[in-house]
Design a protein around this motif. Structure first.
Motif, PDB file in Angstrom:
ATOM      1  N   UNK A   1       0.801  -1.227   0.000  1.00 22.60           N
ATOM      2  CA  UNK A   1       0.000   0.000   0.000  1.00 22.60           C
ATOM      3  C   UNK A   1       0.830   1.271   0.000  1.00 22.60           C
ATOM      4  N   UNK A   2       2.089   1.207   0.431  1.00 21.82           N
ATOM      5  CA  UNK A   2       2.932   2.407   0.433  1.00 21.82           C
ATOM      6  C   UNK A   2       3.206   2.921  -0.980  1.00 21.82           C
ATOM      7  N   UNK A   3       2.906   2.082  -1.979  1.00 25.95           N
ATOM      8  CA  UNK A   3       3.126   2.491  -3.369  1.00 25.95           C
ATOM      9  C   UNK A   3       1.902   3.178  -3.984  1.00 25.95           C
ATOM     10  N   UNK A   4       0.902   3.479  -3.175  1.00 27.24           N
ATOM     11  CA  UNK A   4      -0.317   4.074  -3.717  1.00 27.24           C
ATOM     12  C   UNK A   4      -0.048   5.426  -4.367  1.00 27.24           C
ATOM     13  N   UNK A   5      -0.899   5.758  -5.344  1.00 28.93           N
ATOM     14  CA  UNK A   5      -0.742   7.004  -6.102  1.00 28.93           C
ATOM     15  C   UNK A   5      -1.896   7.981  -5.911  1.00 28.93           C
ATOM     16  N   UNK A   6      -3.028   7.527  -5.388  1.00 34.05           N
ATOM     17  CA  UNK A   6      -4.149   8.433  -5.151  1.00 34.05           C
ATOM     18  C   UNK A   6      -3.695   9.587  -4.259  1.00 34.05           C
ATOM     19  N   UNK A   7      -4.013  10.819  -4.654  1.00 31.77           N
ATOM     20  CA  UNK A   7      -3.510  12.002  -3.950  1.00 31.77           C
ATOM     21  C   UNK A   7      -4.647  12.809  -3.339  1.00 31.77           C
ATOM     22  N   UNK A   8      -4.341  13.412  -2.193  1.00 39.86           N
ATOM     23  CA  UNK A   8      -5.230  14.382  -1.564  1.00 39.86           C
ATOM     24  C   UNK A   8      -4.433  15.668  -1.362  1.00 39.86           C
ATOM     25  N   UNK A   9      -4.876  16.746  -1.993  1.00 38.52           N
ATOM     26  CA  UNK A   9      -4.158  18.023  -1.955  1.00 38.52           C
ATOM     27  C   UNK A   9      -4.951  19.032  -1.135  1.00 38.52           C
ATOM     28  N   UNK A  10      -4.300  19.644  -0.173  1.00 41.52           N
ATOM     29  CA  UNK A  10      -4.959  20.656   0.661  1.00 41.52           C
ATOM     30  C   UNK A  10      -5.252  21.894  -0.163  1.00 41.52           C
ATOM     31  N   UNK A  11      -6.486  22.379  -0.038  1.00 40.24           N
ATOM     32  CA  UNK A  11      -6.893  23.602  -0.737  1.00 40.24           C
ATOM     33  C   UNK A  11      -7.762  24.408   0.221  1.00 40.24           C
ATOM     34  N   UNK A  12      -7.136  25.305   0.972  1.00 41.74           N
ATOM     35  CA  UNK A  12      -7.865  26.081   1.963  1.00 41.74           C
ATOM     36  C   UNK A  12      -8.409  25.198   3.072  1.00 41.74           C
ATOM     37  N   UNK A  13      -9.721  25.228   3.248  1.00 45.57           N
ATOM     38  CA  UNK A  13     -10.376  24.424   4.276  1.00 45.57           C
ATOM     39  C   UNK A  13     -10.846  23.078   3.732  1.00 45.57           C
ATOM     40  N   UNK A  14     -10.300  22.663   2.601  1.00 41.46           N
ATOM     41  CA  UNK A  14     -10.719  21.423   1.958  1.00 41.46           C
ATOM     42  C   UNK A  14      -9.510  20.597   1.538  1.00 41.46           C
ATOM     43  N   UNK A  15      -9.769  19.346   1.215  1.00 40.12           N
ATOM     44  CA  UNK A  15      -8.831  18.489   0.502  1.00 40.12           C
ATOM     45  C   UNK A  15      -9.500  18.078  -0.809  1.00 40.12           C
ATOM     46  N   UNK A  16      -8.703  17.986  -1.871  1.00 39.08           N
ATOM     47  CA  UNK A  16      -9.202  17.528  -3.169  1.00 39.08           C
ATOM     48  C   UNK A  16      -8.497  16.217  -3.499  1.00 39.08           C
ATOM     49  N   UNK A  17      -9.293  15.159  -3.697  1.00 41.65           N
ATOM     50  CA  UNK A  17      -8.757  13.814  -3.889  1.00 41.65           C
ATOM     51  C   UNK A  17      -8.908  13.396  -5.346  1.00 41.65           C
ATOM     52  N   UNK A  18      -7.825  12.847  -5.914  1.00 40.96           N
ATOM     53  CA  UNK A  18      -7.850  12.308  -7.268  1.00 40.96           C
ATOM     54  C   UNK A  18      -7.144  10.959  -7.284  1.00 40.96           C
ATOM     55  N   UNK A  19      -7.731   9.996  -8.007  1.00 44.02           N
ATOM     56  CA  UNK A  19      -7.130   8.672  -8.116  1.00 44.02           C
ATOM     57  C   UNK A  19      -8.202   7.601  -8.197  1.00 44.02           C
ATOM     58  N   UNK A  20      -7.785   6.371  -8.001  1.00 41.95           N
ATOM     59  CA  UNK A  20      -8.715   5.235  -8.073  1.00 41.95           C
ATOM     60  C   UNK A  20      -8.314   4.192  -7.041  1.00 41.95           C
ATOM     61  N   UNK A  21      -9.314   3.587  -6.420  1.00 43.36           N
ATOM     62  CA  UNK A  21      -9.103   2.543  -5.420  1.00 43.36           C
ATOM     63  C   UNK A  21      -9.778   1.260  -5.887  1.00 43.36           C
ATOM     64  N   UNK A  22      -8.985   0.197  -5.957  1.00 40.14           N
ATOM     65  CA  UNK A  22      -9.482  -1.086  -6.462  1.00 40.14           C
ATOM     66  C   UNK A  22      -9.996  -1.967  -5.322  1.00 40.14           C
ATOM     67  N   UNK A  23     -10.762  -2.985  -5.696  1.00 39.28           N
ATOM     68  CA  UNK A  23     -11.193  -4.053  -4.773  1.00 39.28           C
ATOM     69  C   UNK A  23     -11.899  -3.498  -3.537  1.00 39.28           C
ATOM     70  N   UNK A  24     -12.795  -2.562  -3.759  1.00 40.04           N
ATOM     71  CA  UNK A  24     -13.507  -1.945  -2.645  1.00 40.04           C
ATOM     72  C   UNK A  24     -14.772  -2.725  -2.327  1.00 40.04           C
ATOM     73  N   UNK A  25     -14.785  -3.407  -1.193  1.00 42.05           N
ATOM     74  CA  UNK A  25     -15.987  -4.102  -0.731  1.00 42.05           C
ATOM     75  C   UNK A  25     -17.039  -3.075  -0.351  1.00 42.05           C
TER      76      UNK A  25
END
Length: 380
Positions: free
Chosen positions: A136-160
């Motif tokens: 999991x340390x190799x994950x690429x999905x990112x969350x970038x701080x933007x003021x009072x928010x975070x913006x998340x981009x990426x994809x998560x596999x095998x989600x139950x």
């Protein structure tokens, strides 16, 4: 016959009786149809939540059951014996609540945890990615701080529970500092930009939807960060030890269910003038199956008792997951053998149970990863 249990308190005995009653009334009539039509049983989770069975190991002050893991895992095992998809779902939901319960602020816990533990909000867990499963340390999905928010981009596999959950516990990268650059977020399902791919076409657990979740500029308020930035991987790994015990319990239940069906059939089916269970070849096979189930149960309970005592249990959790899931694969395969040709048909549940057992050796860390965890602990 159901598993023989020695529970620590009369209250725990009552909890097992309550669970068996709910399973007989609410789950047994639905399992075959839902698995064949690949229908997600959302209402079942709501029923379990209202009965207090979704939040058993969590504090009563937030709507949990305040039960030790020794007790809560045996409830999960009972569910797994009847319907593995739901048993896995209960374990995953508990894992989805873990980050909030253990690392959230008091305000966060008070705001969200009661509905999560009560079944009104069903959770999912987003850790793995297509290229980063066992690492999991190799994950690429990112969350970038933007003021009072975070913006998340990426994809998560095998989600139950992908596409069915009400919230997602998401691990995303907030810096490039390897495993120390990952943070944990609680993302509502209705957030704009969060979409689910169609469910994977799986060999088993077809009543449990598994999908890829896609994050396209998903904006969440900063108060949905759990813990601190960079703490996400440690939150994930801490939760996985408990999650592995959950899967060990489900696998043990699955094996118990297959054993029960095989024994019932072997008592009724006759060959050469007597029930086939009275033929030594079949009798010894069933004896080995029973020994495997009892061994798996004892192994996960030993690990659970260490956790309840506040002692390290990571190695024991990996051993429990390894033993219970390998045994479940063997027991369900042997159950099909006991039923002969009928075991290979969908007229009996053991063929479904054999298909369900396979994935138990894969998720929550493959059994090869469990051996790695165990061997590294021994080398310390």
């Amino acid at each position: 016959m159901p598993a023989t249990r020695f529970m620590p308190t009369p209250e725990a005995d009552d909890l097992i009786a309550l669970t068996r009653g709910i399973l007989a009334k609410e789950l047994v009539p639905r399992v075959v149809g839902a698995e064949r039509t690949e229908t997600f049983p959302r209402e079942v989770f709501r029923v379990l939540g209202h009965a207090g069975l979704l939040g058993l190991p969590y504090p009563e002050e937030y709507g949990g059951g305040g039960q030790p893991y020794e007790v809560s895992l045996q409830v999960v095992e009972e569910i797994g014996a009847v319907w593995a998809s739901v048993g896995v779902g209960v374990s995953v939901h508990a894992l989805s609540c873990f980050g909030l319960a253990e690392y959230g602020t008091e305000e966060q816990r008070t705001r969200w945890l009661p509905d999560m533990l009560g079944g009104e909000l069903l959770g999912a867990y987003c850790l793995s990615e297509a290229h980063a499963g066992s690492d999991p340390a190799a994950m690429k999905t990112k969350a970038v701080r933007d003021g009072d928010s975070y913006v998340i981009n990426g994809a998560k596999a095998w989600t139950t529970h992908g596409g069915q959950a009400d919230f997602y516990k998401v691990m995303a990268r907030t810096s490039d500092d390897g495993g120390r650059g990952i943070s944990c977020f609680l993302v509502p399902a209705d957030t704009e930009g969060l979409v689910s791919d169609p469910p994977e076409g799986k060999m088993g657990l077809t009543g449990s939807h598994t999908t890829t979740m896609r994050f396209d500029n998903v904006r969440i308020s900063a108060d949905r960060l759990l813990g601190t930035e960079g703490q996400g991987l440690s939150i994930a790994l801490a939760g996985l030890d408990s999650g592995r015990l959950g899967i060990a319990a489900v696998a043990t239940g699955l094996a118990q269910g297959a054993l029960d069906h095989a024994v019932a059939y072997a008592k009724e089916r006759r060959a050469f003038g007597k029930a086939i269970i009275d033929h030594q070849g079949l009798g010894f096979l069933l004896a080995d199956m029973a020994a495997a189930v009892e061994s798996a149960r004892a192994t996960y309970l030993a690990a659970a008792r260490l956790k309840d005592a506040g002692r390290p249990f990571s190695r024991q959790a990996s051993i429990a997951k390894l033993i219970a899931t390998d045994n479940a694969m063997k027991v369900t395969t042997d159950a099909v053998q006991v039923l002969g040709g009928y075991g290979y048909t969908r007229d009996f549940p053991v063929e479904r149970m054999m298909r369900e057992a396979k994935v138990m050796q894969i998720f929550e860390g493959t059994n090869q990863i469990q051996r790695l965890v165990i061997s590294r602990d021994l080398a310390r």
